[in-house]
Design an enzyme around this catalytic site. Structure first.
Site, short mmCIF file in Angstrom:
data_model
loop_
_atom_site.label_atom_id
_atom_site.label_comp_id
_atom_site.label_asym_id
_atom_site.label_seq_id
_atom_site.Cartn_x
_atom_site.Cartn_y
_atom_site.Cartn_z
CE LYS A 1 -4.01 1.99 2.21
NZ LYS A 1 -3.41 3.31 2.30
CB CYS B 1 33.85 -7.67 31.44
SG CYS B 1 32.66 -8.81 30.72
C1 9MJ Z 1 -2.11 1.74 -2.87
N1 9MJ Z 1 -2.34 2.85 -2.19
O1 9MJ Z 1 -0.96 1.35 -3.08
C2 9MJ Z 1 -5.23 0.45 -3.90
N2 9MJ Z 1 -3.25 0.99 -3.36
O2 9MJ Z 1 -7.32 -0.44 -4.71
C3 9MJ Z 1 -3.22 -0.22 -4.00
N3 9MJ Z 1 -4.50 1.40 -3.30
C4 9MJ Z 1 -6.66 0.51 -4.06
N4 9MJ Z 1 -4.45 -0.56 -4.33
C5 9MJ Z 1 -8.63 -0.09 -4.69
N5 9MJ Z 1 -2.10 -0.95 -4.23
C6 9MJ Z 1 -8.77 1.09 -4.03
C7 9MJ Z 1 -7.50 1.48 -3.63
#
Ligand code: 9MJ
Length: 715
Positions: A139, A444
């Site tokens: 993400k 030590c």
């Molecule tokens: C991000 N932020 O990397 C989605 N996202 O899929 C990825 N966000 C997403 N997928 C559907 N890899 C709504 C948001």
């Protein structure tokens, strides 16, 4: 990708004649050639990370394009790479209504919540599924964007906004090199909306902040804010200077044109029958797709992916704040539908908070394998980064001074992935009155011997060597470890007892342990004792590199040990070289620093180790109890089958362990790397190989499976 007809050299060698500067066929052809070449090399550089021409050639091509378009402005079409330099500044962003809402995602913060997500789906789906096929993606922590292509040409780019309406940031998005201005190939719908995240990789963020600081301007607090700030520029020429990236992760509204040219809305948001295939399609059109993506079966594998990515997070070159888990099948996605503003078929697993405050109960000194005393803060237990932490390293004396830390202080603890928790900062305002600074030990804490501190070094050390039980325990743990002598079954608790009972005073004593001594240890059954003896015996046949590594010479890790083994071929020659240097009063380290990876400090440690009669005696004893290896014929280097090659392993191997394959490759002269790049010679792809395979395919690198590797190099 269409291959260019003229070479770069040919294009550059034929400067535009002034009579050409008219809108005739020649000029148009020349413009198309330039556009095609620039797009090809832009894609290789920014998406595939595999450039093949020097930057200076690329710049020349770009310059020629700009010159040509200056003479013949009609050529500067909306998909020309010249658009990437930015356009006239806007006075406001217009608004864009999303034809298909840009939804947000539900969150999960732990494994239980992920399991509950999986159960919710199974309860709702009509088909009885044991393991739902999920698709996992990092993400990215940036700005979500929607980019619409009409007839393959970038038409509009918009922010997510409130999900139904966003801002029109087309001119800014066009400056991002990893965003295609024109889709590659010709199998695209009449209209397609590509969704993804625009972000700033860490290096770009640092560079941008440094430049802002140098100009005396305000810096951004994190890459996300910097990416958002860069996209919010009304002057796209400023955006063009920001090293933004875009990673595509999905598709929005699609419209097809039939043979009569009539438009039809496609199945909403679906390009094919699975999300993973849609992403492959996006990659074919020229989009960058994050290489860490992975298809998994069932929520347990998705949870494993979350764990693995948590551990990898700190080594990534961009910020992520979790994992997005999506149902891969579009048919199932359709069945599941949406709830309020989020799809039911996806969830965002958010990494746990990684900083927390607590108090220090005491500061203790831990003695390591080489005698270094590491200060460790004993904490009031605190939950951080998903685990309860009660110890945090303070590294060394300099760090104590830098932080100005004392017992009873309130501190912020930081935990990144599986890295040892650290004290990030001391909250000095909360310091109790009357607290005393830390007093550095002069003895030590384990054996009472004097400690020493080499001037200029931040480390203090116990001077007793392996006479100090703490150092001995660590040395034995290192000796038996998987990458050293690989003696199975000798856990830390067993080694602690063996040293405490004085059964083991050096590594060689391991080999004279008796069944009754071992069976007498706490919680060790007869059978385990027999297993330990068998493991000791089995480990006697080893490799020179492993043996050198297992000795625990300061700063000599696995790679350096391998380099030493390959350079000298035998231990005798290594020792002889050190002894000869000493006897002839030559610079002891000259020969050593010729070897890859070895600098003057490491060379000095190697020299000191092999110059110490106690260590030479240990080596002799170990050889006399039967430790042996095959020497490596010297000067074989150039003749080795895979000399100079870099190989990468990925996926699950069935018949051999990764270490076995690695050892074999290295014995053939190959370097084994963890990541695929254009320098990779070959990828060995086991089962369920994911992003590395995708990357290798994209770069046209040879891929073989485990069976082919065995057939070629083992059988
Ligand atoms: C991000 N932020 O990397 C989605 N996202 O899929 C990825 N966000 C997403 N997928 C559907 N890899 C709504 C948001």
């Amino acid at each position: 990708m269409v291959s260019p007809k003229l070479t770069i050299a040919e294009i550059l060698a034929a400067p535009l004649a002034s009579s050409d500067a008219a809108f005739n066929t020649n000029t148009r052809n020349r413009h198309s050639q330039l556009v095609e070449l620039i797009n090809t090399h832009n894609h290789r550089y920014h998406v595939l990370d595999a450039p093949i021409i020097p930057d200076s050639d690329y710049d020349k091509l770009f310059r020629q394009l700009l010159d040509l378009e200056e003479s013949v402005p009609q050529l500067a079409t909306v998909d020309s790479p010249s658009q990437r330099v930015g356009a006239t500044a806007l006075d406001h962003f217009s608004s864009v209504t999303h034809k298909l809402a840009m939804l947000s995602l539900d969150n999960a913060f732990n494994d239980e919540e992920l399991a509950a997500f999986d159960k919710r789906l199974k309860d709702r789906l009509t088909d009885e599924l044991v393991n739902i096929e999920y698709f996992c993606e990092p993400k990215l922590d940036g700005v979500a964007v929607s980019i619409t292509y009409i007839d393959g040409i970038l038409h509009t780019a918009a922010t997510r906004g409130d999900g139904s309406q966003g801002e029109n940031i087309t001119t800014n998005v066009k400056t991002i090199n990893s965003v295609p201005l024109k889709l590659q190939g010709d199998n695209f719908p009449y209209r397609v909306e590509v969704r993804g995240e625009i972000y700033l990789p860490d290096a770009g963020f640092k560079k941008m902040n440094q430049a802002a600081q140098d100009r005396g301007e305000k810096t951004f607090v994190n890459p996300r804010n910097a990416a958002a700030g860069s996209l919010r520029q009304l002057d796209s020429k400023i955006t063009a200077t920001r090293p933004l990236m875009m990673s595509a992760y999905g598709v929005g509204y699609i419209e097809y044109s039939d043979q009569q040219g009539v438009l039809h809305a496609g199945p909403k948001g679906y390009l094919s029958d699975s999300h993973s295939k849609s992403l492959s399609q996006l990659a074919e059109w020229g989009f960058f797709i994050n290489p860490e993506i992975k298809a998994v079966k069932g929520i347990d594998q998705a949870i494993e992916y979350c764990q693995a990515l948590t551990n990898k997070r700190s080594s990534l070159t961009y910020e992520i704040d979790g994992v997005v888990i999506k149902v891969d099948s579009c048919a199932l996605q359709q069945q599941l539908g949406f709830v309020s503003r989020a799809p039911r078929w996806a969830i965002a697993y958010k990494f746990p908070a990684e900083e927390a405050s607590t108090t220090i109960n005491a500061i203790e000194w831990q003695v390591g394998r080489t005698g270094a005393l590491t200060p460790v803060a004993k904490l009031a237990p605190v939950f951080v980064g998903g685990v309860t932490v009660s110890n945090a390293t303070l590294h060394n004396v300099d760090e104590i001074t830098r932080l100005d830390v004392r017992p009873d202080d309130t501190v912020v603890i930081r935990r990144a992935g599986d890295v040892i928790p650290q004290v990030a900062k001391v909250i000095h305002d909360l310091r109790p009155s009357g607290s005393e600074p830390i007093v550095l030990p002069i003895h030590c804490p384990e054996c009472g011997s004097d400690v020493s501190r080499v001037s200029g070094e931040a480390v203090i050390r116990c001077t007793a060597g392996q006479l100090c039980p703490a150092q001995l325990k660590e040395a034995i743990k290192h000796y038996v470890s998987r990458k050293a002598m690989d003696i199975e079954g000798f856990g830390d608790k067993i080694i602690d007892q063996l040293v405490d009972q004085k059964y083991v005073l050096s590594a060689v004593d391991l080999y004279s342990l008796s069944q009754s001594q071992l069976a007498g240890l706490d919680r060790l059954a007869d059978k385990s004792a027999a297993n330990l003896l068998a493991a000791l015996d089995a480990s006697k046949s080893t490799t020179l590199a492993r043996f050198i590594y297992s000795l625990g010479v300061r700063e000599v890790g696995q790679a350096t040990a391998k380099n030493l083994a390959n350079a000298f071929g035998s231990l005798e020659l290594l020792i002889e070289s050190v002894v000869a240097a000493r006897d002839k009063n030559l610079s002891a380290i000259e020969r050593l620093i010729e070897i890859d990876d070895i600098g003057p400090i490491v060379a000095q440690h190697i020299f000191s180790y092999f110059n110490n009669p106690r260590n030479l005696k240990l080596i002799e004893q170990l050889q006399s109890v039967g430790i042996s290896w095959q020497d490596i014929p010297i000067n074989q280097g150039q003749a080795l089958a895979l000399s100079g090659q870099t190989w990468v392993l990925t996926g699950k191997l069935i018949s051999m362990s990764r270490d076995q394959v690695k050892e074999k490759l290295e014995s053939l002269g190959a370097k084994v790397s963890g990541s695929v790049s254009r320098n990779t010679h070959c990828l060995i792809a086991g089962e369920a190989a994911g992003s590395k395979r995708t990357m290798a395919e994209a770069l046209g690198i040879t891929i073989i499976d485990e069976a082919a590797f065995i057939a070629r190099f083992i059988d």
